[in-house]
Design a protein around this motif. Structure first.
Motif, mmCIF file in Angstrom:
data_model
loop_
_atom_site.group_PDB
_atom_site.id
_atom_site.type_symbol
_atom_site.label_atom_id
_atom_site.label_comp_id
_atom_site.label_asym_id
_atom_site.label_seq_id
_atom_site.Cartn_x
_atom_site.Cartn_y
_atom_site.Cartn_z
ATOM 1 N N GLY A 134 0.819 -1.215 0.000
ATOM 2 C CA GLY A 134 0.000 0.000 0.000
ATOM 3 C C GLY A 134 0.850 1.260 0.000
ATOM 4 O O GLY A 134 0.536 2.229 -0.712
ATOM 5 N N VAL A 135 1.908 1.231 0.773
ATOM 6 C CA VAL A 135 2.787 2.406 0.823
ATOM 7 C C VAL A 135 3.426 2.649 -0.545
ATOM 8 O O VAL A 135 3.519 3.791 -1.023
ATOM 9 C CB VAL A 135 3.863 2.203 1.911
ATOM 10 C CG1 VAL A 135 4.936 3.276 1.806
ATOM 11 C CG2 VAL A 135 3.223 2.222 3.287
ATOM 12 N N ILE A 136 3.848 1.575 -1.176
ATOM 13 C CA ILE A 136 4.475 1.728 -2.489
ATOM 14 C C ILE A 136 3.466 2.257 -3.505
ATOM 15 O O ILE A 136 3.796 3.095 -4.356
ATOM 16 C CB ILE A 136 5.083 0.377 -2.936
ATOM 17 C CG1 ILE A 136 6.358 0.136 -2.127
ATOM 18 C CG2 ILE A 136 5.370 0.365 -4.425
ATOM 19 C CD1 ILE A 136 6.954 -1.219 -2.298
ATOM 20 N N GLY B 265 13.009 2.816 -0.738
ATOM 21 C CA GLY B 265 13.711 3.450 0.368
ATOM 22 C C GLY B 265 14.330 2.404 1.285
ATOM 23 O O GLY B 265 14.515 1.243 0.909
ATOM 24 N N LYS B 266 14.600 2.817 2.482
ATOM 25 C CA LYS B 266 15.259 1.910 3.431
ATOM 26 C C LYS B 266 14.378 1.552 4.621
ATOM 27 O O LYS B 266 14.778 0.782 5.472
ATOM 28 C CB LYS B 266 16.545 2.555 3.936
ATOM 29 C CG LYS B 266 17.580 2.742 2.844
ATOM 30 C CD LYS B 266 18.845 3.359 3.394
ATOM 31 C CE LYS B 266 19.883 3.543 2.285
ATOM 32 N NZ LYS B 266 21.098 4.199 2.770
ATOM 33 N N SER B 267 13.201 2.105 4.636
ATOM 34 C CA SER B 267 12.384 1.904 5.827
ATOM 35 C C SER B 267 11.363 0.788 5.680
ATOM 36 O O SER B 267 10.861 0.275 6.679
ATOM 37 C CB SER B 267 11.648 3.204 6.171
ATOM 38 O OG SER B 267 10.828 3.593 5.088
ATOM 39 N N LEU B 268 11.063 0.419 4.463
ATOM 40 C CA LEU B 268 10.014 -0.584 4.284
ATOM 41 C C LEU B 268 10.503 -2.005 4.512
ATOM 42 O O LEU B 268 9.705 -2.909 4.759
ATOM 43 C CB LEU B 268 9.419 -0.474 2.876
ATOM 44 C CG LEU B 268 8.585 0.778 2.614
ATOM 45 C CD1 LEU B 268 8.081 0.807 1.183
ATOM 46 C CD2 LEU B 268 7.406 0.835 3.566
ATOM 47 N N LEU B 269 11.804 -2.217 4.377
ATOM 48 C CA LEU B 269 12.406 -3.532 4.626
ATOM 49 C C LEU B 269 11.804 -4.620 3.730
ATOM 50 O O LEU B 269 11.610 -5.761 4.143
ATOM 51 C CB LEU B 269 12.242 -3.939 6.092
ATOM 52 C CG LEU B 269 12.858 -2.969 7.105
ATOM 53 C CD1 LEU B 269 12.565 -3.418 8.523
ATOM 54 C CD2 LEU B 269 14.340 -2.817 6.876
ATOM 55 N N SER C 100 5.621 -6.209 -7.670
ATOM 56 C CA SER C 100 5.582 -7.180 -6.579
ATOM 57 C C SER C 100 6.414 -6.657 -5.419
ATOM 58 O O SER C 100 7.535 -6.196 -5.603
ATOM 59 C CB SER C 100 6.142 -8.523 -7.069
ATOM 60 O OG SER C 100 6.350 -9.390 -5.982
ATOM 61 N N VAL C 101 5.833 -6.759 -4.259
ATOM 62 C CA VAL C 101 6.558 -6.447 -3.027
ATOM 63 C C VAL C 101 6.899 -7.778 -2.387
ATOM 64 O O VAL C 101 6.011 -8.588 -2.120
ATOM 65 C CB VAL C 101 5.683 -5.615 -2.078
ATOM 66 C CG1 VAL C 101 6.433 -5.297 -0.802
ATOM 67 C CG2 VAL C 101 5.237 -4.351 -2.773
ATOM 68 N N PHE C 102 8.164 -8.021 -2.173
ATOM 69 C CA PHE C 102 8.532 -9.342 -1.672
ATOM 70 C C PHE C 102 9.629 -9.247 -0.623
ATOM 71 O O PHE C 102 10.345 -8.244 -0.529
ATOM 72 C CB PHE C 102 8.956 -10.265 -2.823
ATOM 73 C CG PHE C 102 10.127 -9.771 -3.636
ATOM 74 C CD1 PHE C 102 9.945 -8.875 -4.674
ATOM 75 C CD2 PHE C 102 11.410 -10.203 -3.356
ATOM 76 C CE1 PHE C 102 11.012 -8.430 -5.432
ATOM 77 C CE2 PHE C 102 12.479 -9.767 -4.110
ATOM 78 C CZ PHE C 102 12.281 -8.873 -5.149
#
Lengths: 594, 229
Positions: free
Chosen positions: A46-48, A196-200, A277-279
């Motif tokens: 969702g953030v992406i 970014g670096k926060s979503l991990l 895809s978020v993986f």
């Protein structure tokens, strides 16, 4: 033992419950981990999506600013008025476009720009196929909308390259004179910037089974993801991340396992199957071993682990177990052991059954039953011998001495032996060195009339040498049969009972029996001594002795001795000569131990 | 006018062989329909520019006029060839008329190779890429029919070939004007819009001499089939 068994059952149930809990406990944690992973991917997705929307707004704004450049407005107005476009005009417009693009450095610099006149013709391209011009881009929804006056974004594909595009109308004064299109390439740099670096998590853009760009080089199973995308049918792409049917997919890349959440990309590329895809790598399975392996010293510290409870429970279980073991097993066993020692010592004739609980009482009862059985057998044996040889003389050992060494001195079958058995070292050969012992009168027993006592001769107790074991034969009713040890054809059952005199003094049947050479007894000193005593007593009683030979006499003694040994298992048989009802009689006494 | 006049003249010149009189007609259109919602959306919804109202849908490129002789249902004789340019992400004319029996030649003048297909008859156009700049693909029309030509790799690229039983068919210019050379007689004028024939028809009588200038006022551009539904 009842409570010990109950306690063992309780402890076993407790251990089983503890093991079950230990094995089951990681499962909720695993579910929680999966749910957390799903939640993390959903949130990241969702953030992406929001970031991509924000990026699209920025690009649209940038296109709007680009379109408001006066030089561009002027050039596109001029181009729109021309029937055909020439290269000179193209280069001029391209130069202006380059200048404008250079001016937006520092922001998100587009990969290309396309300047389109009012008719939809490309006047110039900047930084992408920049020598091409004159073709018509009208017809593409983005361009048609821009020429109509809308600002919007889209995703275009040129071959295998995908661009995020934004368009804006170009308005000169009050006239639409064209449109501009700005394109930003979807590449690894863009993907990393979005994540970014926060979503991990990792982010990848795909077109069906092709990877367009990804933050990680891992080659995920795109067919699985494409199948997941195919399930997403709703018109609202923005809800893909939170769609109930869109759950994380288990995909593999090489030897690694990943969880991937897919969402459709919009625009022309989306219509052709593009998606993102978020993986993230799957966390290790939280099993019992993994849970145990993940424990640290802190987990076992007094502050975080209920050592007192666990230790107390352990001590309680141990204490109760030991108590029950002592109470129900050790103490009764010791009591039984002490009781049996008393029995062995002769301090008691039976085991006390009532004081031994449970199985120990059963053991005591079983022992007592056997004692009773032996007593009955001793009575039977005595009765048999009494029937065979007459009642024991007063003072003789009698059949009651049969179990003298195995039973307590006080037995249910009768009184203690009047005369102790001879010592083991006693031999007939040594009879001369041993003092002659007179048999003491036996106590009166019910049902057994006391023998008529005359002058009992003083005969020494003489033991026979230990014979070789022989097959047991039934002694009951045999009397002094004349059957030899090596004459199996003549059995005790086939021979009628004989009286002693008939037998020894030349009874008809005994005299008719064939005598084998092997059965002819040799002169045994003991038997000879008994024979002599018997002969003397007979003479003293004025009984006839004609026909009484040593051979017959010793043969009967051997037979009688072997039968007694076979039946009672005794080691020796002692023969005693006495007077019964004015006649000479002979008594055989088994001696079990020395 | 200059871009529309060429094919109009081309079609009418190719097919006329007898004394024909010019017909210079004009289509008066109703208010242009509003631009429909986008078929393809981006991450964000399209927004209107703050300086100028949004333009409506251009209707005239989607119009076609055909004059059919009253009572004549025979196919045109020697209909010839109709050339249709693919100029990029669209055809030069989104709608083109072709007399039955005519050969339609598609020329790819764009920079992009295309693979075209007729949705109504996948075998109508030979499969394969049509090279940019120089590539051509042709097919023959037989019966009055509407063919939708597209590229499956570019679904937005759509053009329609309208096959009619008359050689007198023409596009209209941005002002709604059309020109045909038609022999003397009485004709029925039909108007095609986008993907359907309008229910409205007009009778046009072409005199033996002089220019005929009919003006047809279109009441509605709606599809009569959908309206009936």
């Amino acid at each position: 033992m009842f409570w010990s068994k109950i306690w063992f059952f309780v402890v076993a149930v407790g251990a089983a419950i503890a093991l079950t809990v230990a094995l089951v406990m990681p499962r909720p944690a695993q579910r929680a981990a999966v749910q957390e992973e799903t939640r993390r991917l959903t949130v990241a997705c969702g953030v992406i999506n929001i970031l991509l929307e924000g990026d699209a707004r920025n690009r649209v704004d940038l296109a709007g600013k680009f379109a408001r450049n006066e030089d561009i407005e002027r050039e596109l107005a001029d181009a729109s008025a021309q029937a055909t476009l020439d290269e000179k005009r193209m280069k001029t417009v391209r130069g202006i476009g380059e200048t404008v693009m250079d001016g937006i450095k520092g922001k998100r610099n587009p990969a290309f720009a396309i300047l389109i006149d009012r008719k939809g013709r490309v006047v110039a391209r900047v930084r992408y196929e920049d020598s091409e011009f004159g073709d018509v881009l009208a017809g593409r929804p983005l361009v048609d909308d821009a020429l109509a006056g809308y600002l919007r974004d889209d995703i275009w594909m040129f071959g295998r390259t995908t661009f995020l595009v934004a368009a804006s109308p170009v308005i000169k004064g009050t006239e639409y004179v064209g449109a501009i299109v700005l394109g930003h390439k979807i590449d690894t740099e863009f993907a990393k910037k979005i994540v970014g670096k926060s979503l991990l998590v990792e982010l990848g853009f795909y077109l069906n089974n092709d990877t367009l760009a990804a933050t990680e080089a891992a080659a995920l199973e795109q067919s699985t993801m494409a199948q997941g995308v195919a399930k997403l049918k709703g018109p609202e792409l923005a809800t893909d991340c939170t769609n109930d049917i869109n759950t994380p997919l288990a995909v593999r890349a090489g030897g690694d396992s990943y969880s991937a959440l897919v969402a459709r990309l919009p625009g022309e590329a989306g219509a052709r199957g593009a998606f993102y895809s978020v993986f993230a790598k799957k966390p290790a399975e939280i099993g019992f071993g993994a849970t145990l392996g993940g424990a640290t010293k802190d987990d076992l510290g007094f502050g975080s682990f209920p050592w007192i409870l666990v230790g107390g429970g352990f001590l309680l279980a141990l204490g109760v177990g030991i108590f029950l073991m002592l109470f129900e097993a050790d103490r009764p066993l010791r009591r039984l052991a002490a009781d049996t020692v008393k029995l062995a010592k002769g301090d008691s004739e039976r085991l006390a059954e009532d004081i031994h609980p449970g199985k120990f009482g059963s053991i005591a009862r079983s022992v007592n039953i056997h004692i009773d059985k032996l007593g009955r057998e001793a009575k039977t044996a005595k009765k048999d011998l009494d029937q065979l040889l007459g009642p024991a003389p007063e003072g003789s050992l009698g059949t009651i001495d049969l179990l003298a060494t195995a039973l307590p001195s006080i037995r249910p079958g009768g009184a203690a032996p009047a005369v102790s058995p001879p010592p083991s070292e006693f031999r007939f050969g040594d009879s001369g060195s041993q003092p002659a012992r007179m048999p003491t009168p036996p106590p009166s027993r019910p049902g057994t009339p006391p023998p008529v006592r005359k002058t009992p001769p003083a005969f020494p107790a003489i033991s026979t040498p230990t014979p070789q074991p022989r097959p047991p034969q039934d002694l009951v009713g045999t009397g002094f049969e004349a059957a030899g040890n090596n004459s199996p054809s003549i059995t005790a059952q086939s021979a009628p009972p004989l009286t002693l005199d008939d037998d020894i003094l030349g009874g008809s049947q005994a005299a008719q029996l064939p005598k084998s050479p092997e059965s002819s007894p040799r002169v045994d000193p003991y038997f000879r001594q008994v024979y002599d005593q018997f002969l003397a007593v007979k003479k003293s009683c004025n009984e006839p002795t004609s026909g009484l030979t040593y051979e017959k006499f010793s043969e009967k003694l051997v037979k009688n001795r072997d039968d007694l040994i076979a039946k009672t298992g005794c080691r020796e048989v002692r023969f005693t000569v006495y007077i019964k009802e004015g006649k000479a009689a002979l008594k055989a006494t088994p001696v079990k131990e020395e | 006018m200059h871009r529309l006049a060429l094919p109009v003249i081309l079609v009418s010149v190719v097919h006329h062989n007898t004394a024909a009189n010019p017909v210079h007609g004009k289509i008066e259109l109703p208010t242009a329909p509003e631009r429909p919602p986008p078929t393809v959306k981006g991450f964000v919804d399209r927004v209107e520019n703050p300086k100028k109202p949004i333009q409506g849908v251009p209707v005239t490129p989607l119009l076609l006029v055909a004059l059919e002789k009253d009572g004549d249902t025979a196919k045109p004789e020697s209909p010839g060839q109709v050339k249709w340019d693919l100029v990029g992400d669209s055809f030069a004319k989104p709608v083109i008329g072709a007399p039955a029996g005519a050969q339609v030649v598609i020329r790819n003048t764009s920079n992009t190779a295309r693979t075209l297909v007729a949705l109504e008859d996948p075998k109508l156009i030979q499969t394969g890429l049509i090279n940019p700049k120089i590539g051509e693909r042709s097919f023959n029309t037989t019966e009055p029919k509407i063919y939708t030509i597209t590229d499956k790799d570019a679904p937005h690229l759509i053009g329609r070939v309208v096959v009619v039983n008359t050689p007198y068919v023409a596009n209209v210019d941005a002002a709604g004007k059309f020109e045909l050379d038609v022999p003397e007689g009485s004709y029925k004028l039909r108007v095609f819009f986008k993907d359907h024939w309008l229910a409205q028809t007009e009778t046009v009588t072409v005199a033996a001499k002089g220019k005929t200038e009919p003006t047809i006022k279109i009441a509605s551009l709606a599809n009569p089939t959908e309206k009936a539904k």
